[in-house]
Scaffold this motif. Structure first.
Motif, PDB file in Angstrom:
ATOM      1  N   ARG A 138       0.806  -1.169  -0.008  1.00  0.00           N
ATOM      2  CA  ARG A 138      -0.104   0.056   0.070  1.00  0.00           C
ATOM      3  C   ARG A 138       0.647   1.122  -0.104  1.00  0.00           C
ATOM      4  N   ALA A 165      -7.521   4.654   3.946  1.00  0.00           N
ATOM      5  CA  ALA A 165      -6.438   3.921   4.584  1.00  0.00           C
ATOM      6  C   ALA A 165      -6.837   2.918   5.433  1.00  0.00           C
ATOM      7  N   ASP A 166      -6.414   1.670   5.033  1.00  0.00           N
ATOM      8  CA  ASP A 166      -7.033   0.447   5.673  1.00  0.00           C
ATOM      9  C   ASP A 166      -5.703  -0.297   6.211  1.00  0.00           C
ATOM     10  N   ARG A 215      -0.003   2.186  -9.675  1.00  0.00           N
ATOM     11  CA  ARG A 215      -0.805   0.792  -9.774  1.00  0.00           C
ATOM     12  C   ARG A 215      -0.008  -0.051 -10.900  1.00  0.00           C
ATOM     13  N   ALA A 217       0.520   2.049   5.607  1.00  0.00           N
ATOM     14  CA  ALA A 217       0.891   1.874   4.231  1.00  0.00           C
ATOM     15  C   ALA A 217       2.377   1.655   4.278  1.00  0.00           C
ATOM     16  N   GLU A 230      -0.613  -0.745  -4.375  1.00  0.00           N
ATOM     17  CA  GLU A 230      -1.802  -0.245  -4.116  1.00  0.00           C
ATOM     18  C   GLU A 230      -1.983   1.177  -3.494  1.00  0.00           C
ATOM     19  N   VAL A 261      -3.598   4.302  -1.783  1.00  0.00           N
ATOM     20  CA  VAL A 261      -4.849   4.301  -0.893  1.00  0.00           C
ATOM     21  C   VAL A 261      -4.764   5.977  -0.583  1.00  0.00           C
TER      22      VAL A 261
END
Ligand SMILES: C[S@@+](CC[C@H](N)C(=O)[O-])C[C@H]1O[C@@H](n2cnc3c(N)ncnc32)[C@H](O)[C@@H]1O
Length: 186
Positions: free
Chosen positions: A31, A59-60, A47, A63, A52, A54
């Motif tokens: 990320r 944001a999950d 990409r 990163a 990935e 974000v």
């Protein structure tokens, strides 16, 4: 193809996006936090390189790096400090930040209304009333010192790199920005 290409899809990525991609060569699929994507030239490059991208809002999990080209330019010092804090919290300890900042050697430094030391808002044009923050080298090092270890810092002329599409009514002339690569302190 130049940075000013009329077709957004064909604009080349920012040099710091390429530096981030190089730096993450051993982290395929990682990320990358992107702040201020604009036309998406860096998003597409990330990409295409298998990463990935974000945003802060999306944001999950932390990163592996953060990237922000020609976006950390607006607002007051307190607002920029808050944004940098959010960036630091959204990436892994020790992760790199690739970012540009306004320089006091930029042609627009000192123009318009003085908001606070180093911060000016143009009176006219497409960014009228928008605060812009500028740094000399010592000021930028001081801004970053508490949370970031600076790995490289270089001031560059960016009229071509920032791209005139971002300032269609008043193309950039004499813009100079700092290119910083830093590492989040653990
Ligand atoms: C000049 S464009 C640069 C876009 C892209 N990074 C590039 O280099 O082509 C600035 C972008 O940053 C965004 N931006 C400006 N200030 C921001 C902030 N405080 N937080 C997030 N995005 C911001 C703007 O909406 C815009 O998308």
């Amino acid at each position: 193809m130049t940075a000013d290409s009329p077709n957004p899809a064909s604009r080349p990525p920012h040099p710091l996006a390429l530096a981030a991609i190089d730096a993450l060569a051993r982290r395929p699929g990682a990320r990358v936090l992107e702040v201020g994507a604009g036309s998406g030239r860096n998003t597409r490059a990330l990409r295409a390189a298998g990463f990935e991208p974000v945003s802060l809002a999306a944001a999950d999990g932390p990163a592996a790096a953060a990237l922000s080209s020609h976006a950390l330019l607006h607002g007051t010092r307190a607002e920029l400090e808050a944004l940098l804090g959010a960036i630091a919290r959204a990436i892994e300890p020790g992760a790199p930040l690739f970012a540009t900042f306004g320089s006091v050697n930029d042609a627009r430094y000192g123009e318009g209304i003085a908001v606070e030391p180093g911060v000016y808002a143009p009176e006219f044009g497409d960014e009228a009333g928008v605060a812009h923050i500028f740094f000399d080298e010592a000021g930028l090092r001081a801004l970053l010192a508490s949370a970031w270890e600076i790995l490289s810092l270089e001031e560059r002329a960016v009229d071509e790199i920032a791209g005139s599409w971002a300032h269609e009514r008043a193309p950039l002339r004499g813009a100079r920005h700092w290119f910083a690569i830093a590492r989040r302190r653990v």
